[in-house]
Design a protein around this motif. Structure first.
Motif, mmCIF file in Angstrom:
data_model
loop_
_atom_site.group_PDB
_atom_site.id
_atom_site.type_symbol
_atom_site.label_atom_id
_atom_site.label_comp_id
_atom_site.label_asym_id
_atom_site.label_seq_id
_atom_site.Cartn_x
_atom_site.Cartn_y
_atom_site.Cartn_z
ATOM 1 N N GLU A 117 0.825 -1.205 0.000
ATOM 2 C CA GLU A 117 0.000 0.000 0.000
ATOM 3 C C GLU A 117 0.862 1.260 0.000
ATOM 4 O O GLU A 117 0.560 2.231 -0.709
ATOM 5 N N SER A 118 1.935 1.259 0.785
ATOM 6 C CA SER A 118 2.817 2.429 0.841
ATOM 7 C C SER A 118 3.510 2.659 -0.488
ATOM 8 O O SER A 118 3.646 3.799 -0.961
ATOM 9 N N TYR A 119 3.961 1.560 -1.119
ATOM 10 C CA TYR A 119 4.626 1.698 -2.422
ATOM 11 C C TYR A 119 3.636 2.174 -3.481
ATOM 12 O O TYR A 119 3.950 3.068 -4.284
ATOM 13 N N ALA A 120 2.434 1.596 -3.488
ATOM 14 C CA ALA A 120 1.427 1.981 -4.478
ATOM 15 C C ALA A 120 1.022 3.440 -4.324
ATOM 16 O O ALA A 120 0.648 4.102 -5.301
ATOM 17 N N ALA A 121 1.100 3.960 -3.092
ATOM 18 C CA ALA A 121 0.759 5.359 -2.839
ATOM 19 C C ALA A 121 1.957 6.283 -3.036
ATOM 20 O O ALA A 121 1.872 7.479 -2.714
ATOM 21 N N HIS A 122 3.069 5.739 -3.520
ATOM 22 C CA HIS A 122 4.304 6.501 -3.767
ATOM 23 C C HIS A 122 4.890 7.081 -2.483
ATOM 24 O O HIS A 122 5.542 8.126 -2.503
ATOM 25 N N ASP A 123 4.662 6.378 -1.366
ATOM 26 C CA ASP A 123 5.219 6.811 -0.082
ATOM 27 C C ASP A 123 6.464 6.019 0.309
ATOM 28 O O ASP A 123 7.042 6.265 1.368
ATOM 29 N N GLY A 182 0.287 -1.356 -15.670
ATOM 30 C CA GLY A 182 -0.075 -0.174 -14.910
ATOM 31 C C GLY A 182 -0.617 -0.460 -13.522
ATOM 32 O O GLY A 182 -0.925 0.471 -12.775
ATOM 33 N N ARG A 183 -0.704 -1.725 -13.137
ATOM 34 C CA ARG A 183 -1.188 -2.107 -11.801
ATOM 35 C C ARG A 183 -0.021 -2.674 -10.993
ATOM 36 O O ARG A 183 0.758 -3.479 -11.507
ATOM 37 N N PRO A 184 0.123 -2.254 -9.733
ATOM 38 C CA PRO A 184 1.272 -2.711 -8.928
ATOM 39 C C PRO A 184 1.093 -4.136 -8.422
ATOM 40 O O PRO A 184 -0.008 -4.557 -8.051
ATOM 41 N N LEU A 185 2.176 -4.871 -8.416
ATOM 42 C CA LEU A 185 2.248 -6.217 -7.848
ATOM 43 C C LEU A 185 3.484 -6.275 -6.964
ATOM 44 O O LEU A 185 4.544 -5.773 -7.343
ATOM 45 N N SER A 186 3.360 -6.858 -5.782
ATOM 46 C CA SER A 186 4.489 -6.953 -4.856
ATOM 47 C C SER A 186 4.802 -8.400 -4.539
ATOM 48 O O SER A 186 3.902 -9.239 -4.436
ATOM 49 N N LEU A 187 6.084 -8.683 -4.364
ATOM 50 C CA LEU A 187 6.550 -9.979 -3.870
ATOM 51 C C LEU A 187 7.420 -9.702 -2.653
ATOM 52 O O LEU A 187 8.431 -9.014 -2.749
ATOM 53 N N VAL A 188 7.021 -10.228 -1.503
ATOM 54 C CA VAL A 188 7.765 -10.038 -0.261
ATOM 55 C C VAL A 188 8.250 -11.403 0.209
ATOM 56 O O VAL A 188 7.501 -12.390 0.173
ATOM 57 N N MET A 189 9.511 -11.467 0.643
ATOM 58 C CA MET A 189 10.073 -12.745 1.096
ATOM 59 C C MET A 189 10.921 -12.520 2.342
ATOM 60 O O MET A 189 11.513 -11.462 2.523
ATOM 61 N N THR A 190 10.959 -13.545 3.192
ATOM 62 C CA THR A 190 11.772 -13.505 4.399
ATOM 63 C C THR A 190 12.060 -14.941 4.817
ATOM 64 O O THR A 190 11.528 -15.890 4.234
ATOM 65 N N ALA A 191 12.924 -15.113 5.823
ATOM 66 C CA ALA A 191 13.214 -16.456 6.331
ATOM 67 C C ALA A 191 11.936 -17.080 6.887
ATOM 68 O O ALA A 191 11.177 -16.430 7.615
ATOM 69 N N ALA A 192 11.677 -18.342 6.542
ATOM 70 C CA ALA A 192 10.403 -18.978 6.888
ATOM 71 C C ALA A 192 10.305 -19.369 8.353
ATOM 72 O O ALA A 192 9.207 -19.660 8.839
ATOM 73 N N ASP A 193 11.424 -19.363 9.064
ATOM 74 C CA ASP A 193 11.418 -19.779 10.467
ATOM 75 C C ASP A 193 10.489 -18.898 11.297
ATOM 76 O O ASP A 193 10.681 -17.691 11.393
#
Length: 265
Positions: A117-123, A182-193
């Motif tokens: 949401e923050s990225y899509a709002a250019h924040d 023109g529509r934003p898509l995000s991929l977030v990743m972190t350690a699964a533990d």
């Protein structure tokens, strides 16, 4: 900012407050300098102090004390539930049904949606801006220590925009931004533990279980594989399934549980 700096450094803020702090640090030189100094101080302190070990038997004493408190609370709760009041019984029943139907959203998914949401709002600015999968994969490996293989060929309308590091539940995570017509898509990743996934619908591809859900008006698709947890965030679930080709250049099929249609991505 000064009031929230140390809770932010210690990973004690919720996802939305942490995203606001990150956004503020992008545009405030004074606060950014203060953050760097405090983080350097904490890093030096962490490696300088001797490691302490709990005395033998302390763990058992703590568990015993917690068990006693739990038993007392259960006894009080049982007495309260035995009060001969039909109205109270109805309230308890209604509350129980509500809690069952409203599962808590894990910090991982909540933070991913907040960052999207923050990225899509250019924040929220990206730390690396590139459409080259090799360059972004190298940046991810150097900055976060995660080894990922992004598709080298074009994936329909998906365009890689770049990425940045974020903090989720006190752990380092990677946020990758894509543009889909023109529509934003995000991929977030972190350690699964220790990460808990979220979704009311499940799909299975070989030994990987995918969870899809709606949250804050957005669609999420999350899964865990080879020590990492992932979540796609967009405004449409079909975009999330299509985006699976980001990590797998060839088309794959996600098989939903019996009774549901098989969808290809």
């Amino acid at each position: 900012m000064r009031k929230l700096l140390h809770p932010y450094l210690d990973g004690e803020l919720n996802a939305r407050d942490a995203i606001e702090i990150q956004s503020h640090l992008e545009g405030c030189r004074d606060c950014a300098a203060l953050y760097r100094n405090e983080k350097l101080y904490l890093d030096v302190l962490k490696v300088s102090l001797p490691r302490t070990h709990a005395p033998v038997g302390l763990e058992g004493k703590v568990k015993q004390a917690l068990n006693k408190v739990t038993e007392r609370k259960q006894g009080v709760r049982l007495k309260w539930m035995l009060v001969p009041s039909f109205a109270v019984a109805l309230i308890v029943l209604a509350t129980s049904v509500f809690l069952v139907r409203q599962p808590s959203v894990p910090e991982f998914v909540d933070a991913a949606v907040a960052t999207h949401e923050s990225y899509a709002a250019h924040d929220l600015a990206l730390e690396v801006t590139s459409s080259d999968p090799l360059q972004v994969s190298k940046w991810v490996r150097e900055q976060a220590g995660f080894t990922i293989a992004l598709a080298q060929g074009p994936v329909k309308n998906l365009k890689l925009m770049g990425g940045r590091l974020v903090q989720i539940d006190g752990k380092k995570a990677v946020f990758l931004a894509y543009d889909v017509g023109g529509r934003p898509l995000s991929l977030v990743m972190t350690a699964a533990d220790g990460v808990r996934l979220f979704g009311s619908q499940e799909m299975i591809d070989k030994d990987v279980r995918f969870y899809q859900s709606s949250y804050h008006g957005l669609q999420t698709l999350s899964w865990a594989l080879e020590g990492l947890a992932y979540v796609f965030v967009s405004d449409a679930q079909d975009i999330n399934r299509q985006a699976c080709q980001i990590c797998h250049s060839s088309a794959r099929r996600l098989q939903e549980p019996v009774g549901r249609q098989v969808k290809s991505i």
